[in-house]
Write a protein that holds these residues in place. Sequence first.
Motif, PDB file in Angstrom:
ATOM      1  N   ALA A 614      87.099  29.337  41.705  1.00  0.00           N
ATOM      2  CA  ALA A 614      86.549  30.616  42.155  1.00  0.00           C
ATOM      3  C   ALA A 614      87.213  31.800  41.464  1.00  0.00           C
ATOM      4  CB  ALA A 614      86.695  30.741  43.668  1.00  0.00           C
ATOM      5  N   LYS A 615      88.528  31.695  41.201  1.00  0.00           N
ATOM      6  CA  LYS A 615      89.291  32.814  40.640  1.00  0.00           C
ATOM      7  C   LYS A 615      89.543  32.662  39.143  1.00  0.00           C
ATOM      8  CE  LYS A 615      90.181  34.643  44.773  1.00  0.00           C
ATOM      9  NZ  LYS A 615      89.746  35.997  45.177  1.00  0.00           N
ATOM     10  N   MET A 616      88.871  31.730  38.491  1.00  0.00           N
ATOM     11  CA  MET A 616      89.180  31.410  37.101  1.00  0.00           C
ATOM     12  C   MET A 616      88.908  32.570  36.157  1.00  0.00           C
ATOM     13  SD  MET A 616      88.025  28.016  34.979  1.00  0.00           S
ATOM     14  CE  MET A 616      89.050  26.975  36.028  1.00  0.00           C
ATOM     15  N   VAL A 617      87.879  33.342  36.437  1.00  0.00           N
ATOM     16  CA  VAL A 617      87.492  34.437  35.548  1.00  0.00           C
ATOM     17  C   VAL A 617      87.875  35.764  36.190  1.00  0.00           C
ATOM     18  CG1 VAL A 617      85.544  35.602  34.455  1.00  0.00           C
ATOM     19  CG2 VAL A 617      85.599  33.109  34.569  1.00  0.00           C
ATOM     20  N   PRO A 618      88.557  36.650  35.466  1.00  0.00           N
ATOM     21  CA  PRO A 618      88.880  37.966  36.031  1.00  0.00           C
ATOM     22  C   PRO A 618      87.602  38.727  36.369  1.00  0.00           C
ATOM     23  CG  PRO A 618      90.104  37.566  34.001  1.00  0.00           C
ATOM     24  CD  PRO A 618      89.082  36.484  34.099  1.00  0.00           C
ATOM     25  N   GLY A 619      87.583  39.326  37.519  1.00  0.00           N
ATOM     26  CA  GLY A 619      86.411  40.076  37.942  1.00  0.00           C
ATOM     27  C   GLY A 619      86.296  40.072  39.447  1.00  0.00           C
ATOM     28  N   THR A 620      85.164  40.551  39.925  1.00  0.00           N
ATOM     29  CA  THR A 620      84.915  40.659  41.357  1.00  0.00           C
ATOM     30  C   THR A 620      83.810  39.696  41.749  1.00  0.00           C
ATOM     31  OG1 THR A 620      85.496  43.011  41.288  1.00  0.00           O
ATOM     32  CG2 THR A 620      84.294  42.225  43.229  1.00  0.00           C
ATOM     33  N   ARG A 621      84.107  38.823  42.690  1.00  0.00           N
ATOM     34  CA  ARG A 621      83.081  37.899  43.166  1.00  0.00           C
ATOM     35  C   ARG A 621      82.127  38.660  44.084  1.00  0.00           C
ATOM     36  NH1 ARG A 621      84.577  33.493  46.238  1.00  0.00           N
ATOM     37  NH2 ARG A 621      83.147  32.071  45.202  1.00  0.00           N
ATOM     38  N   MET A 622      80.837  38.617  43.736  1.00  0.00           N
ATOM     39  CA  MET A 622      79.821  39.300  44.527  1.00  0.00           C
ATOM     40  C   MET A 622      78.662  38.345  44.779  1.00  0.00           C
ATOM     41  SD  MET A 622      79.831  43.211  43.057  1.00  0.00           S
ATOM     42  CE  MET A 622      79.238  43.843  44.634  1.00  0.00           C
ATOM     43  N   ARG A 623      77.929  38.645  45.831  1.00  0.00           N
ATOM     44  CA  ARG A 623      76.845  37.764  46.252  1.00  0.00           C
ATOM     45  C   ARG A 623      75.496  38.372  45.866  1.00  0.00           C
ATOM     46  NH1 ARG A 623      77.477  33.704  49.552  1.00  0.00           N
ATOM     47  NH2 ARG A 623      79.408  34.550  50.432  1.00  0.00           N
ATOM     48  N   ILE A 624      74.561  37.485  45.462  1.00  0.00           N
ATOM     49  CA  ILE A 624      73.207  37.939  45.174  1.00  0.00           C
ATOM     50  C   ILE A 624      72.549  38.350  46.494  1.00  0.00           C
ATOM     51  CG2 ILE A 624      70.974  37.330  44.180  1.00  0.00           C
ATOM     52  CD1 ILE A 624      73.259  37.405  42.160  1.00  0.00           C
ATOM     53  N   LYS A 625      72.030  39.552  46.526  1.00  0.00           N
ATOM     54  CA  LYS A 625      71.479  40.124  47.750  1.00  0.00           C
ATOM     55  C   LYS A 625      70.289  39.321  48.259  1.00  0.00           C
ATOM     56  CE  LYS A 625      69.788  44.604  49.480  1.00  0.00           C
ATOM     57  NZ  LYS A 625      69.457  45.997  49.061  1.00  0.00           N
ATOM     58  N   ALA A 626      70.193  39.200  49.569  1.00  0.00           N
ATOM     59  CA  ALA A 626      69.056  38.508  50.180  1.00  0.00           C
ATOM     60  C   ALA A 626      67.769  39.248  49.847  1.00  0.00           C
ATOM     61  CB  ALA A 626      69.249  38.417  51.691  1.00  0.00           C
ATOM     62  N   GLY A 627      66.680  38.505  49.807  1.00  0.00           N
ATOM     63  CA  GLY A 627      65.382  39.087  49.476  1.00  0.00           C
ATOM     64  C   GLY A 627      64.486  38.027  48.885  1.00  0.00           C
ATOM     65  N   PRO A 628      63.942  38.270  47.678  1.00  0.00           N
ATOM     66  CA  PRO A 628      63.112  37.239  47.041  1.00  0.00           C
ATOM     67  C   PRO A 628      63.912  35.961  46.840  1.00  0.00           C
ATOM     68  CG  PRO A 628      62.886  39.342  45.912  1.00  0.00           C
ATOM     69  CD  PRO A 628      64.005  39.502  46.890  1.00  0.00           C
ATOM     70  N   LYS A 648      73.738  33.422  46.257  1.00  0.00           N
ATOM     71  CA  LYS A 648      74.673  32.779  45.340  1.00  0.00           C
ATOM     72  C   LYS A 648      75.762  33.771  44.942  1.00  0.00           C
ATOM     73  CE  LYS A 648      75.371  28.800  43.495  1.00  0.00           C
ATOM     74  NZ  LYS A 648      75.534  27.631  44.356  1.00  0.00           N
ATOM     75  N   VAL A 649      76.967  33.269  44.654  1.00  0.00           N
ATOM     76  CA  VAL A 649      78.093  34.117  44.270  1.00  0.00           C
ATOM     77  C   VAL A 649      78.254  34.099  42.754  1.00  0.00           C
ATOM     78  CG1 VAL A 649      80.600  34.416  44.421  1.00  0.00           C
ATOM     79  CG2 VAL A 649      79.279  33.825  46.462  1.00  0.00           C
ATOM     80  N   VAL A 650      78.458  35.285  42.159  1.00  0.00           N
ATOM     81  CA  VAL A 650      78.730  35.408  40.730  1.00  0.00           C
ATOM     82  C   VAL A 650      79.999  36.231  40.550  1.00  0.00           C
ATOM     83  CG1 VAL A 650      76.308  35.225  40.068  1.00  0.00           C
ATOM     84  CG2 VAL A 650      77.286  37.478  40.509  1.00  0.00           C
ATOM     85  N   VAL A 651      80.609  36.130  39.367  1.00  0.00           N
ATOM     86  CA  VAL A 651      81.800  36.910  39.046  1.00  0.00           C
ATOM     87  C   VAL A 651      81.377  38.101  38.196  1.00  0.00           C
ATOM     88  CG1 VAL A 651      84.062  36.924  37.951  1.00  0.00           C
ATOM     89  CG2 VAL A 651      83.270  34.874  39.148  1.00  0.00           C
ATOM     90  N   VAL A 652      81.488  39.284  38.762  1.00  0.00           N
ATOM     91  CA  VAL A 652      81.088  40.511  38.076  1.00  0.00           C
ATOM     92  C   VAL A 652      82.259  41.005  37.239  1.00  0.00           C
ATOM     93  CG1 VAL A 652      80.304  42.886  38.380  1.00  0.00           C
ATOM     94  CG2 VAL A 652      79.446  41.076  39.887  1.00  0.00           C
ATOM     95  N   THR A 653      82.035  41.124  35.943  1.00  0.00           N
ATOM     96  CA  THR A 653      83.090  41.586  35.036  1.00  0.00           C
ATOM     97  C   THR A 653      82.987  43.077  34.744  1.00  0.00           C
ATOM     98  OG1 THR A 653      81.720  40.927  33.145  1.00  0.00           O
ATOM     99  CG2 THR A 653      83.313  39.318  33.967  1.00  0.00           C
ATOM    100  N   GLN A 654      81.804  43.654  34.908  1.00  0.00           N
ATOM    101  CA  GLN A 654      81.605  45.102  34.785  1.00  0.00           C
ATOM    102  C   GLN A 654      80.616  45.525  35.864  1.00  0.00           C
ATOM    103  OE1 GLN A 654      80.191  46.040  30.843  1.00  0.00           O
ATOM    104  NE2 GLN A 654      82.064  45.367  29.838  1.00  0.00           N
ATOM    105  N   ARG A 655      81.114  46.199  36.899  1.00  0.00           N
ATOM    106  CA  ARG A 655      80.208  46.608  37.983  1.00  0.00           C
ATOM    107  C   ARG A 655      79.137  47.549  37.459  1.00  0.00           C
ATOM    108  NH1 ARG A 655      76.886  46.413  41.217  1.00  0.00           N
ATOM    109  NH2 ARG A 655      76.962  46.925  43.439  1.00  0.00           N
ATOM    110  N   SER A 656      79.533  48.473  36.593  1.00  0.00           N
ATOM    111  CA  SER A 656      78.574  49.344  35.912  1.00  0.00           C
ATOM    112  C   SER A 656      78.662  49.018  34.428  1.00  0.00           C
ATOM    113  CB  SER A 656      78.896  50.818  36.158  1.00  0.00           C
ATOM    114  OG  SER A 656      78.774  51.140  37.536  1.00  0.00           O
TER     115      SER A 656
END
Length: 695
Positions: A614-628, A648-656
């Motif tokens: 889970a912590k292997m890649v530097p970044g912020t773990r974020m979840r794909i928003k519910a919806g479609p 699903k959870v992804v590792v965000v490396t650049q929020r913007s």
Amino acid sequence: MSQFTFESGRRNLRSLAAVLPAAVLAAALLGLAPASSEPVRKSGYAIGTESCGSGDLAFPRIQIDMKAGFCAGLVASEEDRLRFPRSIVQVPGRDLFVVADMGGWGHADGRLLLLDPHAPQGLRFKELLTGIEYPFGLVIGPDRKLYASTAEAIFRFDPLADNPRSTVETIIRHMPGRRITLPDGTRLDESAHPLKQFVFDRNGRLFVNVGSHSDDCITPAPITKPCAAAEGASALASIWLFTPPAGGVFPALKPREPDPPHTVYARGLRNSMALALHPNFPDAGYAFLQAENARDLPDIFKPNEEINAIEQGKHYGWPYCYDLSTPSPEFRLVLQSGVYKSLCSANALYKAPLSLLPPHGAPLAMLYYHGAKFPELEGKLLVGLHGYRPTGSRLLVYDVDDHGFPKPAPAPVRYHVSCAADPTRSFQTDAGEVAVAPFEELIAGWHRVNGARPQGAPVGMTVAEDGAIWLVEDKNKTVIRIDRAAGDPPAPLPCDMRSQAMIDQLAVFVARDAQNSARLTTLRNGLVEKHCVGCHTDFGLRPGQSEAEKDGAVLRFMLSQDGWIYPGDPDAGKLRTRLRGLGAEKLMPPGGESLPKTELGYKRLLDAADLLVAKMVPGTRMRIKAGPPQRKFYGKTNKECGEIPAAKVVVVTQRSAVDKPGFSRFFRPADPYLNGECTDDDGYYIRQEFLVPVQ
């Protein structure tokens, strides 16, 4: 188009296939720089020296995982200017084929093409008809003429005429197409399912798919009335029946002449793209089968697709029921009274599926095999799955009874899931595991493999007069011929061809993170060296290595294994499912079921393995928003790269993302969510509003 060429001297493609040393191809597949030239690729397929077929029907063999005794040859690709081929049929008595090339969704520039597989590459196609809106169905009629469909019409023509357009005779022309008006007056410029698949029975009767206008017919709650578009004498989501006059052949329509009358033969069928009639139908008891593309739900394993045994006057559930008897909750009030009361469980109008197909498999072609080339397939039912999810991209083979029906077996019956932590799952509904018809896979592995092949996208399918099976792929722009192969089949290609550069990068990430370095050491000491070394492999461990070298060797070994680790997403990898015994594969290490009770700290060891991933890649773990059910993601140049399920959870490396305003950049997701169109160098981007914090 180039002038079509019929050659008396036919060439052998075996001698013309691109030549690459095996070592060079292997290096390319592993992401290593080849010593000399890059492999030849056509429509994403790496072309080597092997061929499939014989004589002038020998075509470059492509690397898809097939049943022993079969191979696939690439007849045509995007180099032949194919755009979006959707169906194929042989011209009776000739070694020529007609291909329907739709052009793409939203297009009105579809074409019907004549294919001569014996002509030189680049000269195999001749345009027959152009400017067609959504050509799809191709069928040889009872009069041995070739029939084709558009979004609204069915016509016949002579593909061998000097001027094929002058031979066009339309027999139906005003069916619901792309642009329709619903009963409530709503105007749709693009109906969800406008394509017209059709079949003739041996009496000349014509059965036509009239697909639903939407995925689920859901309107603002509360829904108190039936789905209006699926009601009445011209219902959508149904199969229409047209009966010819005496003699069994429909006459050509004259200008302003009305269409022949039709009846709604069966209802509640969302999109009947795969239809198959037993040769003895309509004799009593013989099969008329439909493969249903079911509604979409957020769960990647729900609902199942269906095989339905079609009977006149029956309702098959859409949009009120799915799976075998699960009510759609949105239509709860409709199912409490009226004609659809208790439709899914206690209503004589409803006919439940004969069997289930893998969820989201998207069956787009189905036929009974009859041919001399593959005696072991004679009379069996072939079903092609087009779906891009890990349950799709394959070709199924069903045993059938004497009347053509697949034969259900008691639960559990399992299906394959490509590149998943658990490679098989049992068929189940909300009620639990269910009986379904088991099947074999003629094509089992067609997931994307970087450098070797794209993800398979089979649509149309036909059996040639010599017994060979022909397929077309829309997304990959190919025509493929399946022939007999000698010897053992090649080893299946792995799912995750992680490059050495990527492994090096991930190893650096772990080494720079003190907590993850400690987790790796704990995992090596407490699990790998204690319970795993000696069972199957040495994990790269050698005498004389330092502690840091041992950690690096174990990490690199695990990262190089097929599907073990997807950084940032421990649930998607086999490391977690095998260590915890969550899937159908054997628990590892052997005897591991007792370790949480007998070995102090073993559960914490498993948690450490999850955190390492889970912590292997530097970044912020974020979840794909519910919806479609799925959220699309893209590359830097806006190329669509795939879809990720909600939650699903992804590792965000650049929020913007600095190079893509409005998007967030994230680390490469698990392989099942990639469509093969992008590379790691492109990066992976998703709209910022589709991401929410992990709670």
